[in-house]
Design an enzyme around this catalytic site. Structure first.
Site, PDB file in Angstrom:
ATOM      1  N   LYS A  25      40.659   1.801 -34.510  1.00 55.36           N
ATOM      2  CA  LYS A  25      41.279   2.535 -35.619  1.00 55.36           C
ATOM      3  C   LYS A  25      40.467   3.772 -35.992  1.00 55.36           C
ATOM      4  CE  LYS A  25      44.108  -1.197 -37.401  1.00 55.36           C
ATOM      5  NZ  LYS A  25      44.381  -2.194 -38.454  1.00 55.36           N
TER       6      LYS A  25
ATOM      7  N   ARG B 118      40.998  -9.160 -34.669  1.00 57.26           N
ATOM      8  CA  ARG B 118      42.178  -8.710 -33.913  1.00 57.26           C
ATOM      9  C   ARG B 118      41.771  -7.478 -33.119  1.00 57.26           C
ATOM     10  NH1 ARG B 118      46.189  -5.025 -34.613  1.00 57.26           N
ATOM     11  NH2 ARG B 118      48.297  -5.575 -33.943  1.00 57.26           N
TER      12      ARG B 118
HETATM   13  C1  7PJ Z   1      46.867  -4.901 -38.051  1.00 60.14           C
HETATM   14  C2  7PJ Z   1      47.935  -5.752 -37.819  1.00 60.14           C
HETATM   15  C3  7PJ Z   1      45.753  -5.384 -38.823  1.00 60.14           C
HETATM   16  C4  7PJ Z   1      46.937  -7.469 -38.984  1.00 60.14           C
HETATM   17  C5  7PJ Z   1      48.319  -3.823 -36.895  1.00 60.14           C
HETATM   18  C6  7PJ Z   1      46.881  -1.236 -35.046  1.00 60.14           C
HETATM   19  C7  7PJ Z   1      48.008  -1.156 -36.011  1.00 60.14           C
HETATM   20  N1  7PJ Z   1      47.984  -7.024 -38.266  1.00 60.14           N
HETATM   21  N2  7PJ Z   1      48.852  -5.057 -37.089  1.00 60.14           N
HETATM   22  N3  7PJ Z   1      45.848  -6.676 -39.257  1.00 60.14           N
HETATM   23  N4  7PJ Z   1      47.109  -3.706 -37.458  1.00 60.14           N
HETATM   24  N5  7PJ Z   1      46.945  -8.719 -39.464  1.00 60.14           N
HETATM   25  O1  7PJ Z   1      46.628  -2.246 -34.395  1.00 60.14           O
HETATM   26  O2  7PJ Z   1      46.207  -0.173 -34.918  1.00 60.14           O
HETATM   27  O3  7PJ Z   1      44.760  -4.710 -39.108  1.00 60.14           O
HETATM   28  S1  7PJ Z   1      49.134  -2.561 -36.015  1.00 60.14           S
END
Ligand code: 7PJ
Length: 279
Positions: free
Chosen positions: A227, A261
């Protein structure tokens, strides 16, 4: 902090010798500019990517059919179901836990029928019907904080105190889910890095990981992979943010995060093994 995290077919210890951080690998099923946009091609690509992540030791695969990057347009229910559900059915019995990244109640219902282990909702189960969709199941629920919506969230993020406001939001959503009769052992929280936040807001939240866990009583999932908060510190473009992202994941885990994640599964798995060996 409670002792276990009910995660669909799995049960993650949160205390004692069985506790260890889990790696959630990101699997985007979105037709992109260099494919012809065909669903079959997107499916083939997604399954190949999933196989690679499994070989690299992923614990959870997070399947998403809608890009929620800043400024992204929404995807229709039909398109999202057609992208996500074949992947869910193909990956369900391959070993790792399966999560679906959606804020649409109808996608939640279909995913739960298919037996997924987590519903990951960037919208914190605020959509009408979302809580009803997930109530009668044993899948885990990730409650994420987002200010505004994906199309507008990065225009002017603003908080009096970002940590206080994120805690208040998460508590309110936890209460809404508990009032519906949902078992608290199914819940986890996520500060939502990059979702309506400046770089300063993101680092204030990362530093407050311990406080977020303590003040909500919930396990925490951290998603900061590649990010802008990583780019802001390293000066690297998105395709060279793996090491910075591993650093961020370790910072979160060292402060108590139980799930990270990530895009870069192999590097994160290695880093967490070494970190765990040093505990
Ligand atoms: C996140 C997500 C996050 C959770 C995305 C990206 C954007 N779900 N889905 N936490 N980010 N729980 O991966 O850059 O930070 S999409």
């Amino acid at each position: 902090m409670r002792s276990t995290f009910q995660f669909g077919r799995f049960n993650y210890p949160l205390q004692g010798a069985g506790r260890r951080p889990r790696v959630m690998g990101i699997l985007n099923v979105t037709p992109d500019s260099f494919s012809d946009g065909g669903n079959y091609q997107a499916l083939e690509f997604a399954l190949g990517h999933a196989e690679a992540m499994i070989e690299e030791g992923v614990d959870i695969i997070d399947i998403g059919g809608e890009s929620t990057r800043p400024g992204s347009p929404p995807v229709s229910l039909e398109d999202e179901l057609q992208r996500v559900m074949p992947v869910v059915y193909a990956l369900r019995d391959l070993g790792p836990a399966i999560s679906v990244d959606t804020y649409k109640p109808q996608v939640m219902r279909e995913a739960i029928i298919a037996g997924v282990d987590m519903i990951n909702d960037i919208n914190g189960f605020r959509a009408c019907g979302a809580i009803d969709a997930v109530r009668d199941s044993d899948c885990a629920l990730c409650i994420m904080h987002m200010q505004s919506d994906p199309q507008h969230m990065q225009l002017a993020p603003s908080y009096a105190d970002v940590v206080d406001e994120v805690v208040a939001f998460l508590r309110e959503r936890i209460d809404a889910l508990l009032e519906a009769g949902i078992d608290p052992r199914r819940l986890c929280i996520d500060p939502g890095f990059g979702f309506g936040k400046t770089v300063e807001h993101n680092y204030a939240l990362l530093k407050a990981t311990g406080r977020l866990i303590e003040e909500t009583g919930m396990p925490l999932l951290a998603g900061l992979s590649r990010k802008s908060m990583i780019g802001a510190v390293t000066g690297k473009p998105v395709e060279r943010r793996a090491a910075g992202s591993v650093g961020g994941a370790l910072a979160a885990v060292a402060q108590g995060a139980i799930i990270v994640r990530v895009h870069d599964v192999a590097d994160t798995v290695d880093a967490l093994k070494v970190w765990q060996a040093a505990q």
